[in-house]
Scaffold this motif. Sequence first.
Motif, PDB file in Angstrom:
ATOM      1  N   ILE A  29      68.840  69.992 -28.838  1.00  0.00           N
ATOM      2  CA  ILE A  29      69.150  71.157 -29.661  1.00  0.00           C
ATOM      3  C   ILE A  29      69.652  72.298 -28.778  1.00  0.00           C
ATOM      4  O   ILE A  29      70.614  72.990 -29.123  1.00  0.00           O
ATOM      5  CB  ILE A  29      67.893  71.595 -30.449  1.00  0.00           C
ATOM      6  N   SER A  30      69.012  72.498 -27.641  1.00  0.00           N
ATOM      7  CA  SER A  30      69.415  73.563 -26.729  1.00  0.00           C
ATOM      8  C   SER A  30      70.842  73.347 -26.235  1.00  0.00           C
ATOM      9  O   SER A  30      71.644  74.278 -26.227  1.00  0.00           O
ATOM     10  CB  SER A  30      68.451  73.639 -25.553  1.00  0.00           C
ATOM     11  N   SER A  31      71.151  72.142 -25.850  1.00  0.00           N
ATOM     12  CA  SER A  31      72.479  71.844 -25.330  1.00  0.00           C
ATOM     13  C   SER A  31      73.551  72.053 -26.391  1.00  0.00           C
ATOM     14  O   SER A  31      74.585  72.681 -26.133  1.00  0.00           O
ATOM     15  CB  SER A  31      72.516  70.410 -24.818  1.00  0.00           C
ATOM     16  N   ILE A  32      73.307  71.558 -27.582  1.00  0.00           N
ATOM     17  CA  ILE A  32      74.293  71.681 -28.661  1.00  0.00           C
ATOM     18  C   ILE A  32      74.493  73.143 -29.041  1.00  0.00           C
ATOM     19  O   ILE A  32      75.623  73.632 -29.152  1.00  0.00           O
ATOM     20  CB  ILE A  32      73.847  70.853 -29.886  1.00  0.00           C
ATOM     21  N   ASN A  33      73.397  73.860 -29.248  1.00  0.00           N
ATOM     22  CA  ASN A  33      73.504  75.235 -29.734  1.00  0.00           C
ATOM     23  C   ASN A  33      73.921  76.214 -28.656  1.00  0.00           C
ATOM     24  O   ASN A  33      74.440  77.280 -28.966  1.00  0.00           O
ATOM     25  CB  ASN A  33      72.203  75.662 -30.403  1.00  0.00           C
ATOM     26  N   LYS A  34      73.703  75.881 -27.391  1.00  0.00           N
ATOM     27  CA  LYS A  34      74.237  76.730 -26.327  1.00  0.00           C
ATOM     28  C   LYS A  34      75.765  76.733 -26.395  1.00  0.00           C
ATOM     29  O   LYS A  34      76.401  77.779 -26.268  1.00  0.00           O
ATOM     30  CB  LYS A  34      73.804  76.218 -24.956  1.00  0.00           C
ATOM     31  N   GLY A  35      76.341  75.573 -26.568  1.00  0.00           N
ATOM     32  CA  GLY A  35      77.798  75.491 -26.683  1.00  0.00           C
ATOM     33  C   GLY A  35      78.313  76.237 -27.895  1.00  0.00           C
ATOM     34  O   GLY A  35      79.321  76.949 -27.826  1.00  0.00           O
ATOM     35  N   ARG A  36      77.630  76.086 -29.007  1.00  0.00           N
ATOM     36  CA  ARG A  36      78.039  76.796 -30.221  1.00  0.00           C
ATOM     37  C   ARG A  36      77.906  78.303 -30.044  1.00  0.00           C
ATOM     38  O   ARG A  36      78.777  79.066 -30.468  1.00  0.00           O
ATOM     39  CB  ARG A  36      77.191  76.338 -31.400  1.00  0.00           C
ATOM     40  N   LEU A  37      76.799  78.734 -29.455  1.00  0.00           N
ATOM     41  CA  LEU A  37      76.591  80.160 -29.247  1.00  0.00           C
ATOM     42  C   LEU A  37      77.636  80.721 -28.290  1.00  0.00           C
ATOM     43  O   LEU A  37      78.204  81.788 -28.534  1.00  0.00           O
ATOM     44  CB  LEU A  37      75.187  80.439 -28.709  1.00  0.00           C
TER      45      LEU A  37
END
Length: 191
Positions: A29-37
């Motif tokens: 979740i951290s990896s995916i949402n870091k990119g989105r953020l």
Amino acid sequence: MASRGGYRPEGSDGSDHWHRESIAWQYKISSINKGRLRFSLFLEILLGLLMLFRLLPGITGMFGLTVVSLRRLDLPHPRPWEYAWLVSLVVAIIGWRSTPQNNSFLLRQFILGTVVFGIAPILFGFFDLRKDIVAYVQDRNFTYEMFGYPAVLLWSAFMVVCLQIHVFSLYFSSVLLHAWKPRGPNKQKSR
């Protein structure tokens, strides 16, 4: 070591790989949402630079300077909410700085700053332009023109896009805060 066609111990046909190694959900979740953020913050920074360019004649005018090439654009006078929204450019940079090392403190500051300097000025901008928006929708009347289009139409579109990006950034940030929250028993730090 896998032997091609040779002896294989019983129960190790490879079908149990799901049980052996997997990445914990918070890291995924951290990896995916870091990119989105980071992508939404990139868009916020671009919009902030666009707003800075738009406010540059007003900012230079406050200091008694005139930039002739910017005066030719004949932009409407800046409104107070635009200056307040410009601070969200700094807030976006704070959010960008929070992602490389999972800095929860900076991410919380980003969330607070986005609400105060990102969303609140945009809502005030909608409130400020409400009469112009109604006049344009009902009678196609407008007071200012920018780049051949009614300024109220361009500002409304700009504010809707900014509001969407801010809301997405807040969502991704809250998901990241949840993923970065420490797990396990509470341990007190020793001094």
